[in-house]
Design a protein around this motif. Sequence first.
Motif, PDB file in Angstrom:
ATOM      1  N   HIS A   1       6.676  -2.235 -12.417  1.00  0.00           N
ATOM      2  CA  HIS A   1       5.404  -1.826 -11.817  1.00  0.00           C
ATOM      3  C   HIS A   1       5.571  -0.846 -10.640  1.00  0.00           C
ATOM      4  O   HIS A   1       4.922   0.202 -10.595  1.00  0.00           O
TER       5      HIS A   1
ATOM      6  N   HIS B   1       4.716   3.090  -9.869  1.00  0.00           N
ATOM      7  CA  HIS B   1       3.856   3.565  -8.769  1.00  0.00           C
ATOM      8  C   HIS B   1       4.482   4.778  -8.075  1.00  0.00           C
ATOM      9  O   HIS B   1       3.816   5.775  -7.802  1.00  0.00           O
TER      10      HIS B   1
ATOM     11  N   ASP C   1       1.730  -2.342  -2.099  1.00  0.00           N
ATOM     12  CA  ASP C   1       0.941  -2.698  -3.265  1.00  0.00           C
ATOM     13  C   ASP C   1       0.464  -4.146  -3.219  1.00  0.00           C
ATOM     14  O   ASP C   1       0.832  -4.916  -2.334  1.00  0.00           O
TER      15      ASP C   1
ATOM     16  N   ASP D   1      -3.377   0.987  -9.119  1.00  0.00           N
ATOM     17  CA  ASP D   1      -2.998   0.822 -10.517  1.00  0.00           C
ATOM     18  C   ASP D   1      -3.665   1.838 -11.448  1.00  0.00           C
ATOM     19  O   ASP D   1      -3.201   2.028 -12.571  1.00  0.00           O
TER      20      ASP D   1
ATOM     21  N   CYS E   1      -3.205  -7.057  -8.706  1.00  0.00           N
ATOM     22  CA  CYS E   1      -2.465  -6.080  -7.930  1.00  0.00           C
ATOM     23  C   CYS E   1      -3.299  -5.593  -6.753  1.00  0.00           C
ATOM     24  O   CYS E   1      -4.463  -5.760  -6.726  1.00  0.00           O
TER      25      CYS E   1
HETATM   26 FE   LIG Z   1       0.040  -2.021  -8.381  1.00  0.00          FE
END
Ligand SMILES: [Fe+3]
Lengths: 792, 331
Positions: free
Chosen positions: A518, A522, A542, A772, B331
């Motif tokens: 993830h 980013h 994040d 995201d 998130c």
């Molecule tokens: Fe994220």
Amino acid sequence: MLMIVDPTRVARRLRVRGVVQGVGFRPFIYRFANSLGLVGWVRNDGGGVEIEIQGSEPILDAFTQCLASEAPPLARVDSIEPEVIPPDHSRKDFTILPSVEGIVATAIGPDVGVCPSCLSELFDPQDRRWRYPFINCTHCGPRYTITRSLPYDRARTSMAAFTQCPSCDAEYRHPGDRRFHAEPNACPECGPQLSLHEPHGVPALARDAVAETLRRLQLGEVVAIKGLGGFHLACDAANGDAVLRLRVRKRRPHKPLALMFANVASVAHWARVSAAEAATLESPERPIVLLEKLPHFDDTLPGVAPGLDEVGVMLPYTPLHYLLFHEAAGHPTGTAWLDQVQPAIFVMTSANPHGEPLVQGNDEAFERLAEIADVLLMHNRDIVVRCDDSVLRVRADLPSGPGDAAGAGVQFQRRARGFTPLSMPLPADGPAVLAFGAHFKATLCLTREKEAFLSQHIGGLDNPAACTALDEAAEHLQSILSMRPAAVAHDAHPDYYSTRAAFALAEKLDVPLIAVQHHHAHIAAVCAEHCLDGPVLGLAADGVGLGTDGMPWGGELMVVDGAEFRRLGHLSPLPLPGGDRAAREPWRMACGVLHALGRGDEAIERFAAQPNVEQVLGMLVRGTRCPPTTSLGRWFDAATGLLGVCDTMTFEGQAGMVLETLARRFGESLALPGGFHIDKRPPDGLSVLNLYPLLNQLIDENDAARGAAHFHATLIDGLVQWIGDAAHATGLRRVALSGGCMHNRLLATGLRKRLAARGLAVFEAQHVPPGDGGLALGQAWVARALLARGVL
Amino acid sequence: LSHGGGGRAMVQLIGEIFGRAFDNEWLRRGDDGAVLPAPRPGERLVVATDAHVVSPLFFPGGDIGCLCVHGTLNDVAVMGARPLYLAASFILEEGFPLADLQRIVASMAAAAKEAGVPVVTGDTKVVEKGKGDGIFITTTGIGALPVGRELSGANARPGDAVIVSGTLGDHGMAIMAQRENLAFESEIRSDTAALHGLIAELLAAVPQTRVLRDPTRGGLAATLNEIAQQSGVGIVLDEAAIPVDPQVAAACEFLGLDPLNIANEGKLIAICPAQFADALLAALRAHPLGTRAARIGEVTVDAQHFVQMKTAFGGRRMVDWLAGEQLPRIC
Ligand SMILES: [Fe+3]
Ligand SMILES: [Mg+2]
Ligand SMILES: [Zn+2]
Ligand SMILES: [Zn+2]
């Protein structure tokens, strides 16, 4: 017209790529070639636009050189490939040839706000399109959201259902006309029509749908309005009861609502608008721009964006929006009123029942919005592709890119209408990769040669309709770009719906599947946007993403180099009592901090209102369902919980936004002495930024605003030192900042300024969201780098 | 327990414990295998096997002993078969308390007796300390299935009703509560039970039943997703209709867990044509193991084979099929 007769006639074939269809490019070529006395032809095909020109060599050169700079406003010329061909002396004029179907490899334009020429016709009682809500031309109107497939021709759009009347047809066929091949061309005689409905679809009794809509809005009703890529729910922003009614029905107690004003002059009474912000508001893309509220805003409009110092504002972009303001202004003739202050303010929020994607079809609207809207303003042109409003912020400290307003950069919160499906340039050619993005704020990214096409914002994949929308968008993207992916990329989390969709597609196409961590993605998204090859230092600030050790990461310092990343450090871990529950309930994060600091007993009294406080403390003591997370987002939540300003969130990111607003309200603040320290973690030597001392001091803070300011200042101090040390140790001078916390302007501007002062080159996600919503681009970047190494 | 050298005495001891607990004609014979009669005419054999590992071994409502009987019997029973015989094999870790073993074996024997299914053959191995987790038990069940009865996860059809025999998440939460030492007003007990009696009643009342499954590991969510995939259909659940014990619901609330992802050991999912749903529900509710049976949803046409839920607020959410434990995603 200049006439040049040259006995040494030469001929060339030009292939033009970019955004060149549906933007008035052929009529422009027609007029341009004619003005230079060139003969030949122009046509659309799957590759873009093809032009054959004959004339003298210098004129041909001039034509070729000026093509890009003279092109119409919405066109974007990416490349012109010339080819010398033998001249055809029989050709005496310049013509527009019919489109050829072929391998589609062109980009379709996004939807564009109504242009000034159309506006002056719209408000001219003598014009045949006077007050016609579907007026458009090649410089404006719907494109992406009405297009089923390419090449972009009326027959492949939802305008195919409407046969043009002789007047419209003549405009459409005349190469000199502004509406030459304006695919959605229409008029009151032949085009789409408005209709007004009560809930469940019963036609409303109204002589004039627009007038009745305004009357209903003024009565305080909630109106669903069909727009370009979906429906809006609208109400009178100045009517507190109406705003509350909308909030209750949408089950959205606090989430900020976007406002629509007639023009910048009207906005300026309510919010600060810089020149760059004004230009962005007025740009043809018409995004929602986040503006700073003026002090009296909340006195009159308290329910619009409670607890926040920013408000999302947009200007009308469809003719129908303009007609509502025109109605409210009392039907003035001409366009002078468009520049005068207009008092009407409408809430315009996307019409999706809580958590679901945008409503698309009319029947669907009647069903899904029945409990929310009092009346529905509909039309009979189908929405083919859902597309939300784009949301961005203008930041004076960011560099402005091509297409941005001068003097400031933009940073997207949500990239959709007006920008999808425009591509982002990539530094190098490579295989087609389809990346599936994250779980909440899902987007897709498909690469084609030196371009990356990011899909519109799709939504949260805990919702079945959003999952379907993701699958449809994946199909649609492949179809309009005519690309079959050579690899599929996805997040490393096994339980994202996007991960499952990626598995299914890879199996169907029998292509490699690439899992991307993830936070690697980013940082890679920033590398992709700024074409940064080679290693960079990355801070992923994040929420939570799955780490390679199976733990929830989210405050990561790493070196990213294409396909590779190396974790240099992380924030000190916080317990996450109850997993995702803790991400919605800052009081749980606060309990976690209190427990970790040995002050767990204080939590019982502090959070006495929470029925589960004892159980959560018990979980912390025993370590039950308390995975440690290094997420910075959760540190924000913990601080918010400790300062007592938000115990439970009702929308994503609320705690951080409230904390940021409080900090700004307090003003400049210094970091708390001893608020952090940086430790080396044995045995791997990772560098850990420990923020517990800061929170230990916040526990006893009774002024929430001061606490919020201290939190931001100390956090920035700590991050700058942490990153600075890493830059020193690695010798890297480029820093990429990304992750959901970078939506926090105070944090982003602070880090940027302080890191630049240390001589570091700072890069942020700007045209893709740092959260995201931009993840898919980073995944595609990593997958491409892996494929380039020939590993797969 | 010891292992290796002094083995002969050990094996003898274990043999005695088992022999006494499960005593029956086949075991008494002492041969390598059990000779069983052929099925009745018109019947076919069904065999299922399941390895059981659980921590803790003893929990409110049961232990690994009865669990390993119920688990395998239920796998046979949800095929529509009448369970006939069981076989069991044990892997014991050196040093495992003999008293615990005796207690487990007694519980196993009681469960087998109550179910009316003898354990006809078995085996035991002892592994070195550190090479096992106390005790692992694998059981195999044999049952008889009448010709013409075809239950399968692939049989669900759009329009069918989805029914569950009682509250969800009890077993998994009982284990969790024990393991994590969670305190409740009253104890949460595992629902571990043999379902073949209940299933016999159900099939007698509604022979048209298409699917039976026991939602064990991964809970209702995993099992329904499996069925949706196998049958190529969608399933829509109604949150308000799903039975969950209030204590289990409260525990899920503070633990941040979804009861639909939690294991059950004495519940079944039945899918039948909608017109038989009431009869099926009545048959379940008439049995002590099905008093809280409920119709929780329906099978739909869905090319994507989604299992989704209408929430209490009128929204919809995906009923996820998780790869493992519930990992954070926000998130
Ligand atoms: Fe994220
Ligand atoms: Mg089983
Ligand atoms: Zn126009
Ligand atoms: Zn017309």
